[in-house]
Motif scaffolding. Structure first.
Motif, PDB file in Angstrom:
ATOM      1  N   GLN A   1      61.093 -23.949 -19.435  1.00  9.59           N
ATOM      2  CA  GLN A   1      60.795 -25.248 -20.212  1.00  9.59           C
ATOM      3  C   GLN A   1      61.210 -24.765 -21.774  1.00  9.59           C
ATOM      4  N   GLY A   2      60.963 -23.452 -22.036  1.00  8.68           N
ATOM      5  CA  GLY A   2      61.444 -23.290 -23.393  1.00  8.68           C
ATOM      6  C   GLY A   2      60.599 -22.163 -24.170  1.00  8.68           C
ATOM      7  N   ASN A   3      60.587 -22.139 -25.256  1.00 11.65           N
ATOM      8  CA  ASN A   3      59.464 -21.103 -25.984  1.00 11.65           C
ATOM      9  C   ASN A   3      58.076 -21.424 -25.954  1.00 11.65           C
ATOM     10  N   HIS A   4      57.237 -20.605 -25.660  1.00 13.13           N
ATOM     11  CA  HIS A   4      55.957 -20.706 -25.768  1.00 13.13           C
ATOM     12  C   HIS A   4      55.248 -19.804 -26.818  1.00 13.13           C
ATOM     13  N   TRP A   5      54.446 -20.343 -27.737  1.00  8.11           N
ATOM     14  CA  TRP A   5      53.687 -19.511 -28.677  1.00  8.11           C
ATOM     15  C   TRP A   5      52.180 -19.986 -28.413  1.00  8.11           C
ATOM     16  N   THR A   6      51.393 -18.718 -28.512  1.00  9.20           N
ATOM     17  CA  THR A   6      49.954 -18.969 -28.559  1.00  9.20           C
ATOM     18  C   THR A   6      49.344 -18.297 -29.327  1.00  9.20           C
TER      19      THR A   6
ATOM     20  N   PHE B   1      52.301 -23.733 -29.130  1.00  4.88           N
ATOM     21  CA  PHE B   1      53.458 -24.427 -29.354  1.00  4.88           C
ATOM     22  C   PHE B   1      54.635 -24.357 -28.192  1.00  4.88           C
ATOM     23  N   LEU B   2      55.320 -25.149 -28.166  1.00  4.33           N
ATOM     24  CA  LEU B   2      56.386 -25.366 -27.003  1.00  4.33           C
ATOM     25  C   LEU B   2      57.557 -25.990 -27.484  1.00  4.33           C
ATOM     26  N   ASP B   3      58.701 -25.430 -27.439  1.00  5.75           N
ATOM     27  CA  ASP B   3      60.003 -25.739 -28.242  1.00  5.75           C
ATOM     28  C   ASP B   3      61.114 -25.730 -27.058  1.00  5.75           C
ATOM     29  N   ASP B   4      62.198 -26.144 -27.115  1.00  7.90           N
ATOM     30  CA  ASP B   4      63.238 -26.186 -26.447  1.00  7.90           C
ATOM     31  C   ASP B   4      64.295 -25.489 -26.976  1.00  7.90           C
ATOM     32  N   GLY B   5      64.134 -24.682 -27.901  1.00  3.20           N
ATOM     33  CA  GLY B   5      65.199 -23.987 -28.647  1.00  3.20           C
ATOM     34  C   GLY B   5      65.696 -22.776 -28.233  1.00  3.20           C
ATOM     35  N   HIS B   6      66.692 -22.134 -28.751  1.00  4.05           N
ATOM     36  CA  HIS B   6      66.959 -20.762 -28.210  1.00  4.05           C
ATOM     37  C   HIS B   6      65.869 -19.816 -27.973  1.00  4.05           C
ATOM     38  N   PRO B   7      66.028 -18.841 -27.286  1.00  3.09           N
ATOM     39  CA  PRO B   7      64.901 -17.991 -27.001  1.00  3.09           C
ATOM     40  C   PRO B   7      64.782 -17.115 -28.497  1.00  3.09           C
ATOM     41  N   ALA B   8      63.468 -16.650 -28.632  1.00  8.32           N
ATOM     42  CA  ALA B   8      63.219 -15.757 -29.930  1.00  8.32           C
ATOM     43  C   ALA B   8      63.467 -14.420 -29.434  1.00  8.32           C
ATOM     44  N   PRO B   9      64.317 -13.676 -30.209  1.00  9.16           N
ATOM     45  CA  PRO B   9      64.458 -12.569 -30.007  1.00  9.16           C
ATOM     46  C   PRO B   9      63.404 -11.696 -30.623  1.00  9.16           C
ATOM     47  N   VAL B  10      62.215 -11.474 -30.099  1.00 11.75           N
ATOM     48  CA  VAL B  10      61.050 -10.803 -30.839  1.00 11.75           C
ATOM     49  C   VAL B  10      60.308  -9.969 -29.704  1.00 11.75           C
ATOM     50  N   ASP B  11      59.930  -8.802 -30.048  1.00 12.02           N
ATOM     51  CA  ASP B  11      58.976  -8.107 -29.746  1.00 12.02           C
ATOM     52  C   ASP B  11      57.684  -7.918 -30.334  1.00 12.02           C
ATOM     53  N   LEU B  12      56.637  -8.908 -29.895  1.00 15.23           N
ATOM     54  CA  LEU B  12      55.384  -8.797 -30.988  1.00 15.23           C
ATOM     55  C   LEU B  12      54.680  -7.434 -30.942  1.00 15.23           C
TER      56      LEU B  12
END
Length: 136
Positions: free
Chosen positions: A124-129, A80-91
């Motif tokens: 570019q934004g948020n990248h989820w894999t 996923f790639l989105d141009d929203g706010h940064p995700a405040p997450v520590d996986l």
């Protein structure tokens, strides 16, 4: 790039986004012999991450979203790639919340059913894999 082994969804998030995500997965599953448990785990994890993007990336406001799902010889990978706010997450610290909690299970569920869940932020934004091996 789209091939028979991958599909891309590009959209602006809204009320139909989660349905579009599931339709994209269903289209790929129809074209490939993928174990039912692997499909179920990817459906669940992709739905959870997609829902988080829709709900949190701009406090529920629309964001540009690109999802690519690929059938690899040994795994299924969704990005996923989105141009929203940064995700405040520590996986590395994701755990299941207290059983009485109203929220906070999505990342923990995705983390549990996947072999890889990663997040990064760049220009570019948020990248989820999300990766799930095809073998049990």
């Amino acid at each position: 790039m789209t091939s028979p082994d991958s599909l891309v969804l590009e959209t602006t998030t809204g009320p139909d986004t989660l349905d579009a995500i599931q339709r994209t997965l269903d289209e790929l599953w129809a074209a490939h012999d993928v174990d039912a448990t692997v499909r179920m785990h990817m459906d669940l994890a992709v739905g959870e991450i997609g829902a988080n993007i829709v709900e949190h990336s701009k406090e529920g406001g629309p964001v540009r979203l690109r999802m690519e799902v690929e059938v690899l010889p040994d795994a299924i990978r969704t990005t996923f790639l989105d141009d929203g706010h940064p995700a405040p997450v520590d996986l590395s610290t994701v755990t299941m919340p207290d059983e009485l909690a109203d929220r906070g299970r999505g990342l923990a569920i995705a983390h549990r059913v996947l072999d890889e869940l990663s997040y990064r932020r760049d220009g570019q934004g948020n990248h989820w894999t999300l990766v799930r091996r095809r073998s049990a």
